[in-house]
Design an enzyme around this catalytic site. Structure first.
Site, short mmCIF file in Angstrom:
data_model
loop_
_atom_site.label_atom_id
_atom_site.label_comp_id
_atom_site.label_asym_id
_atom_site.label_seq_id
_atom_site.Cartn_x
_atom_site.Cartn_y
_atom_site.Cartn_z
N HIS A 125 43.34 40.53 44.14
CA HIS A 125 42.97 41.14 42.87
C HIS A 125 41.96 42.24 43.16
O HIS A 125 41.06 42.04 43.97
CB HIS A 125 42.32 40.13 41.90
N LYS A 153 43.40 36.25 47.04
CA LYS A 153 43.95 35.11 46.30
C LYS A 153 44.38 34.00 47.28
O LYS A 153 44.43 34.23 48.50
CB LYS A 153 45.12 35.60 45.45
N GLU A 205 33.27 42.11 36.12
CA GLU A 205 33.79 41.09 37.05
C GLU A 205 32.74 40.68 38.08
O GLU A 205 32.68 39.52 38.49
CB GLU A 205 35.06 41.61 37.74
N TYR A 227 40.23 36.86 33.68
CA TYR A 227 41.30 37.70 33.12
C TYR A 227 41.06 38.10 31.67
O TYR A 227 41.70 39.03 31.18
CB TYR A 227 42.66 37.01 33.28
N ASN A 248 50.55 38.17 44.88
CA ASN A 248 50.37 39.52 45.44
C ASN A 248 49.08 39.67 46.25
O ASN A 248 48.55 40.76 46.40
CB ASN A 248 50.49 40.57 44.33
P1 GDP Z 1 46.74 43.98 38.78
O1 GDP Z 1 45.46 44.57 38.25
O2 GDP Z 1 47.56 44.94 39.58
O3 GDP Z 1 46.56 42.68 39.51
O4 GDP Z 1 47.61 43.61 37.51
P2 GDP Z 1 47.20 43.26 35.99
O5 GDP Z 1 45.71 43.17 35.84
O6 GDP Z 1 47.96 44.18 35.11
O7 GDP Z 1 47.83 41.82 35.83
C1 GDP Z 1 47.18 40.67 36.27
C2 GDP Z 1 48.24 39.66 36.66
O8 GDP Z 1 49.11 39.44 35.54
C3 GDP Z 1 49.15 40.10 37.80
O9 GDP Z 1 48.62 39.78 39.06
C4 GDP Z 1 50.44 39.36 37.47
O10 GDP Z 1 50.37 38.04 37.99
C5 GDP Z 1 50.46 39.30 35.99
N1 GDP Z 1 51.29 40.37 35.41
C6 GDP Z 1 50.91 41.63 35.11
N2 GDP Z 1 51.90 42.35 34.61
C7 GDP Z 1 52.98 41.54 34.56
C8 GDP Z 1 54.35 41.71 34.14
O11 GDP Z 1 54.79 42.77 33.69
N3 GDP Z 1 55.17 40.61 34.25
C9 GDP Z 1 54.72 39.41 34.73
N4 GDP Z 1 55.59 38.41 34.83
N5 GDP Z 1 53.45 39.23 35.15
C10 GDP Z 1 52.58 40.26 35.07
MG MG Z 2 44.05 43.90 36.72
#
Ligand code: GDP
Ligand code: MG
Length: 216
Positions: free
Chosen positions: A174, A29, A185, A69, A171
């Site tokens: 991805h 990112k 993807e 997403y 973070n």
């Molecule tokens: P990843 O696969 O570990 O990157 O996480 P996810 O696919 O579940 O979520 C995608 C993105 O959504 C993350 O990088 C966060 O920016 C956001 N996100 C996911 N879960 C949460 C949450 O519980 N709270 C908030 N504020 N953002 C979230």
């Molecule tokens: Mg994810």
């Protein structure tokens, strides 16, 4: 020297059923690029034995990020519900009880973050590529990501920080969540001509059944 094997465009995007051919998509990112962590992040996946089969740098558009997403039609609902639950678990009142409303705000924040500068898109291939990359990457919120993972070692963000500032979590990376998600993807980010089918010498020691030809 690697031998580049010619594969037709139609074939290269098809997943190979052998487990050693599993593929996953990684995006470094904008914060990963700005923190000069591109080499470090690639090194961690590379040294695990995974094979890099595509790599490029680009500045994504808002449409590309929203498309990424929402490839999974359930993502809006599931992520909204997960986010609401994480607020409630911490004893905090969520901004709204509607999961889709939560995700709409989240998507806007994700688009703002992910289009802020260049990113690196890569495809890694190897046994359990999805799970291995997720393990090395660490869990979503850097505050609680394990030490030794990319997110645990190199970044300090938290939902407390992002909620206070109305932005999304930074973070660094991805990584696809499942082989099915990875295949969607890959097609979203890459055209067939950008994937390279080649033999990596290290694959012999990782996967060959007989290990013939090692001794002279
Ligand atoms: P990843 O696969 O570990 O990157 O996480 P996810 O696919 O579940 O979520 C995608 C993105 O959504 C993350 O990088 C966060 O920016 C956001 N996100 C996911 N879960 C949460 C949450 O519980 N709270 C908030 N504020 N953002 C979230
Ligand atoms: Mg994810």
């Amino acid at each position: 020297m690697v031998r580049v094997k010619k594969t037709s465009d139609a074939d290269i995007l098809k997943p190979n059923p052998h487990p050693s051919r599993e593929r996953t998509l990684v995006l470094i990112k904008p914060d990963g690029v700005q923190r000069s962590l591109v080499g470090e992040i690639i090194r961690r996946y590379e040294r695990a034995g995974l094979k890099l089969i595509a790599l490029k740098m680009l500045v994504p558009t808002k449409e590309q990020i929203e498309g990424h997403y929402t490839l999974d039609p359930q993502w809006r609902r599931v992520t909204g519900e997960k986010t609401i639950k994480s607020y409630l678990d911490k004893g905090i009142e969520p901004p709204t009880k509607d999961p889709l409303e939560v995700t709409k705000i989240l998507l806007e924040r994700l688009a703002r973050y992910m289009t802020s500068g260049p990113i690196i898109a890569a495809i890694w291939q190897g046994a359990h590529a999805v799970a291995i990359v997720r393990k090395l990457t660490g869990s979503t919120e850097p505050l609680t990501s394990d030490v030794g993972t990319i997110r645990g070692d190199f970044v300090l963000d938290s939902y407390q920080m992002t909620d206070a500032d109305g932005r999304c979590i930074r973070n660094l990376v991805h990584a696809s969540g499942s082989p099915a998600e990875a295949e969607q993807e890959i097609v979203h980010w890459f055209s067939p001509a950008e994937l390279i089918n080649y033999r990596l010498i290290a694959e012999q020691i990782l996967y060959d059944v007989n290990l013939d030809g090692m001794l002279e």
